[in-house]
Design an enzyme around this catalytic site. Structure first.
Site, PDB file in Angstrom:
ATOM      1  N   GLU A 157      28.262  34.622  42.152  1.00  0.00           N
ATOM      2  CA  GLU A 157      28.803  34.111  43.260  1.00  0.00           C
ATOM      3  C   GLU A 157      28.151  34.834  44.319  1.00  0.00           C
ATOM      4  OE1 GLU A 157      33.551  34.755  41.979  1.00  0.00           O
ATOM      5  OE2 GLU A 157      32.303  36.628  41.165  1.00  0.00           O
ATOM      6  N   GLU A 189      36.499  36.832  31.770  1.00  0.00           N
ATOM      7  CA  GLU A 189      35.966  36.264  32.497  1.00  0.00           C
ATOM      8  C   GLU A 189      34.390  36.873  32.878  1.00  0.00           C
ATOM      9  OE1 GLU A 189      38.007  35.435  36.515  1.00  0.00           O
ATOM     10  OE2 GLU A 189      36.069  34.834  37.421  1.00  0.00           O
TER      11      GLU A 189
END
Length: 460
Positions: A342, A337
């Protein structure tokens, strides 16, 4: 004899009657007025109207018993709160400036010891003023329009500082007016700015317009291979030939609280295109929060991936721009990933990048992460990018390096599973292990994650 006795008796009776009528005991109680009888209290004046500025006023109170005065208006402060029987007393009241747009009224209740009450009414006018529902508007590079609400207690006029920015209507009256701003296409290579000024009696209010440039600049050695600028005026939702939705129940991953829906359901919109932007909304619906999670239909191995984003506000928000593999995604973290950007609203404006794989992931505390304060990340657009080659993964914020994760070239998928097709993802989560680590604040809802563009470049 009978006559004499009768005269004496009459005389005695008259004397007794005279004494009875002319005397009164000192112990007899004073009559109490009926409760609430306004005659027991006098207030001078009984009402008053004042201007919007801060000032101290005086009223005079007298009552036939001890008394007190109180109000629930938090914009008034009583400098004296009571007085004594039959003594005329001045009471001073400090009144704060009225910064709102509406006239306001305060009720002061005087209560005597014998339970009589009387009110003093204070009315404070408002200054001529205008309140704007937004402080700024941001537009994509193409011609587009957006609106805000002007609330006023006076007539006003509006003008823009730049000719490419158009205002309608240009005038308004007392009440609420929807003001629409339209920007011409930005042909330049840079963001441009304008100021809209609302002028009214005794003052003015302004808000800022920012229009981004849609000029595409490829990193050196790279060529654009895919992009979505969200500029097609016929599209009101993400293009489903380019994007697909994940539809999930709450709690599926990371203990997140949101329900992901397919853009629109039962009149609730969680993903839409407006003003040259993709907007992902988190919305309270009954006892749930609904949002959207979308994915590119295309996948790539290696490249330069870039998005211009404005992040949502509120404790509980968790926006992301990231990548997962085309196949094997159920085998997390071994599949790999890449988190390009974020942020969690509980720690506003701190943006981070991470990679996860079997050897490095947050479940065992070994994930590779870098975080940086990105001032204004929730108020303006910033560019977040990933450069992914067979030798390294690097992320950038506004062109500045954040995370550098080199390939160890050990040929071990536990440390480098990043040699296969990955797709891009955009989502707005609510709560969860990270986003909700200090609880959530539903007063922030609805809240919006804005995406100006997504671009993919690969080496020539």
């Amino acid at each position: 004899m009978k006559i004499a006795n009768s005269s004496i008796l009459t005389t005695l009776l008259l004397a007794a009657s005279f004494l009875s009528c002319g005397s009164k005991s000192n112990d007899e109680p004073t009559p109490v007025p009926p409760a609430g009888d306004p005659a027991t209290i006098t207030i001078n004046p009984s009402e008053m109207e004042i201007g919007a500025d801060e000032e101290t006023i005086t009223i005079n109170i007298k009552a036939d018993s001890d008394w007190s005065i109180a109000t629930t208006a938090d914009w008034c402060t009583l400098l004296r709160t009571g007085g004594v029987k039959n003594e005329a007393t001045d009471v001073k009241i400090n009144v704060k400036s009225n910064t709102g747009i509406d006239t306001r009224t305060a009720n002061f209740v005087v209560t005597s010891r014998n339970n009589a009450t009387k009110s003093f009414i204070l009315t404070q006018s408002a200054k001529p003023s205008v309140v704007l529902s937004k402080k700024s508007l941001t537009f994509g590079g193409q011609q587009s329009a957006s609106s805000l609400i002007v609330t006023s207690n006076v007539a006003w006029s509006a003008s823009a500082s730049e000719s490419w920015c158009h205002i309608a209507p240009s005038t308004g009256e007392k009440g609420e007016t929807t003001l629409t701003v339209t920007c011409d296409k930005n042909e330049s290579a840079a963001t441009r700015n304008a100021t809209v000024t609302i002028t009214y009696q005794e003052g003015s209010a302004t808000f800022e317009i920012s229009q981004l440039s849609d000029e595409i600049v490829a990193p050196e050695g790279y060529t654009l291979v895919w992009n979505d600028e969200f500029n097609d005026p016929t599209m009101t939702m993400p293009d489903e030939s380019q994007w697909w939705y994940e539809v999930w129940d709450p709690g599926r991953v990371n203990n997140e609280l949101q329900r992901y829906i397919k853009g629109k359901r039962d009149g609730v919109v969680t993903a839409e295109i407006e003003g040259g932007m993709l907007k992902i909304h988190a919305v309270k619906v009954g006892n749930e929060v609904w949002s959207a999670r979308i994915n590119t239909s295309n996948y790539w191995t290696y490249g330069y991936f870039e998005a211009r984003l404005k992040l949502p506000k509120g404790k509980g928000t968790w926006p992301a721009f990231w990548m997962m593999p085309q196949t094997g995604g159920e085998n997390w973290p071994a599949c790999g990933e890449i988190d390009i950007m974020e942020e969690v609203g509980v720690n506003p404006n701190y943006t981070s990048s991470s990679i996860h794989c079997a050897a490095y992931n947050h479940t065992i505390g070994t994930q590779k992460t870098k975080e940086v304060l990105t001032p204004g990340a929730e108020d303006e657009f910033h560019v977040y990018a990933l450069e992914w080659t067979e030798d390294y993964i690097k992320t950038y914020v506004d062109g500045k390096l954040l995370l550098n994760f080199p390939n160890d070239h050990a040929g071990d998928p536990k440390t480098w599973p990043f040699n296969k097709n990955f797709g891009l993802k955009l989502n707005l989560a609510w709560g969860g292990d990270w986003g909700g680590m200090k609880g959530v604040d539903e007063s922030a809802l609805p809240t919006t994650y804005e995406i100006d563009y997504v671009r993919v470049f690969q080496k020539n």
